[in-house]
Design a protein around this motif. Structure first.
Motif, short mmCIF file in Angstrom:
data_model
loop_
_atom_site.label_atom_id
_atom_site.label_comp_id
_atom_site.label_asym_id
_atom_site.label_seq_id
_atom_site.Cartn_x
_atom_site.Cartn_y
_atom_site.Cartn_z
N GLN A 5 -1.83 6.03 -6.76
CA GLN A 5 -0.77 6.18 -7.76
C GLN A 5 -0.55 4.82 -8.41
O GLN A 5 -0.89 3.79 -7.83
CB GLN A 5 0.53 6.65 -7.09
N PRO A 6 0.03 4.77 -9.62
CA PRO A 6 0.32 3.46 -10.22
C PRO A 6 1.17 2.57 -9.32
O PRO A 6 1.10 1.34 -9.42
CB PRO A 6 1.06 3.83 -11.51
N SER A 7 1.94 3.18 -8.43
CA SER A 7 2.81 2.41 -7.53
C SER A 7 2.13 2.00 -6.23
O SER A 7 2.74 1.33 -5.39
CB SER A 7 4.06 3.23 -7.20
N THR A 8 0.85 2.37 -6.04
CA THR A 8 0.14 2.02 -4.81
C THR A 8 0.01 0.51 -4.69
O THR A 8 -0.24 -0.19 -5.67
CB THR A 8 -1.25 2.67 -4.79
N ARG A 9 0.15 0.02 -3.46
CA ARG A 9 0.02 -1.40 -3.18
C ARG A 9 -1.42 -1.73 -2.76
O ARG A 9 -2.05 -0.94 -2.06
CB ARG A 9 0.99 -1.83 -2.08
#
Length: 354
Positions: free
Chosen positions: A57-61
């Motif tokens: 996801q765009p929020s994945t670290r």
């Protein structure tokens, strides 16, 4: 040049999908492009965890490897602004046990890779042996302490992870705190970078992607690395959004004094600034890459006459081959070109990993 007839969001998404399809399944990660501070592209492709089929996801670290060096350099500059250190002081002042051969190497030389101190990651047995063993920062320094210098300090530039390990040791000594704690209190918390932190390899980090390599059409787990080794040279994780926030703070915000920013972005030889690389020309590009087992990263600020772009690409495919279409800098090139309405071969962001 920025094309006046930029594609709309729907058409741009379609172009991006076509472009990324050219990397087959080998690009697995997230990306962000902002033009003049306005979000233009943000997305994800592939899987964050292949064992459990969890999509990126765009929020994945992601682990960001040597992009960490920008944060280390910024901390050193902040300490210099506070008169706690001076850039031309020798490392021997802070680490008396340092080798007599290089104890007069200055902080400035370490920052721009002009120290001559060998990089521990270049040691012959690093991949198969050294990288598997947990060590304290000073134990990492010990790996190269008795080795001869690669060259006379200040005479040339050669990339050295050892130099940034030493800078991390200086930060800890001057601040009387762990490097991770100094980062959090002086950078991450003030800048609202809630998705960025230090990865010691032990703590559970929510939404952190797993690292892989893609070989011969199949995915494999990345080889293990002892996460105490990267330290101030490459131990951070982050997201595309946090790194875009960092770019704005680093280039435009009040975090650093203008004089500190000027010296950080200056070319001190061979295109090396402080934790940053510089490609001269039109456009001017300030960038850095990161490579650590199972992860590759690219963070660039592209400065043209009429626009400025921030391009962040994070990947959990650690294949170390800049000729592969899935290389983060190749992805950066194409995404930026599409975002400004140009052919995907422009503007030529130089690949750089360590």
């Amino acid at each position: 040049m920025l094309n006046n007839d930029l594609p709309g969001p729907t058409d741009l998404d379609s172009q991006v999908a076509t472009f990324l399809a050219g990397s087959a399944e080998a690009f697995s990660g997230t990306y962000l492009v902002a033009i003049n501070g306005a979000l233009r592209l943000r997305g994800a492709r592939g899987l964050a965890n292949r064992e459990f089929d969890v999509p990126n996801q765009p929020s994945t670290r992601f682990r960001i490897g040597s992009i960490t060096k920008q944060f280390t350099a910024a901390l050193i500059l902040l300490l210099a602004e506070e008169k706690l250190i001076a850039l031309d002081e020798p490392i021997g002042r802070f680490l008396p046990e340092s080798n007599n051969v290089w104890r007069d190497v200055t902080l400035r030389m370490l920052l721009c890779h002009r120290s001559g101190i060998p990089s521990y990651t270049s040691l012959q047995d690093f991949l198969n042996e050294i990288s598997k063993v947990e060590r304290t920062p000073l134990e990492v320094v010990e790996l190269v302490r008795e080795l001869p210098l690669d060259f006379i300090p200040g005479s040339k530039a050669l990339y050295s992870n050892s130099g940034y390990t030493l800078l991390g040791c200086v930060i800890e000594q001057v601040c009387a705190e762990a490097y991770a704690e100094v980062l959090a209190s002086r950078l991450f918390e003030p800048l609202g970078m809630a998705d960025t932190g230090y990865d010691d390899g032990l703590a559970l980090i929510p939404s952190l992607a797993s690292g892989y390599i893609h070989e011969d059409g199949r995915w494999l787990r990345a080889p293990h690395i002892a996460m105490s080794l990267p330290f101030a040279a490459g131990g951070l994780f982050s997201t595309v959004d946090d790194l875009a926030r960092w770019h704005c703070a680093l280039h435009e915000g009040p975090m650093l004094h203008p004089n500190s920013r000027r010296v950080m972005f200056a070319d001190h030889g061979d295109g090396k600034g402080f934790g940053i690389m510089v490609k001269h020309g039109k456009p001017l590009i300030r960038f850095h890459g990161g490579g650590i087992n199972g992860f590759l990263a690219a963070a660039s600020r592209v400065i043209d006459e009429n626009w400025t772009a921030d391009v962040i690409v994070l990947s959990n495919n650690g294949n170390f081959d800049p000729t592969v279409k899935a290389d983060p800098f190749n992805i950066s090139n194409g995404l930026l070109a599409l975002a400004v309405g140009n052919p995907v071969s422009a503007p030529g962001i130089v690949p750089f990993f360590d």
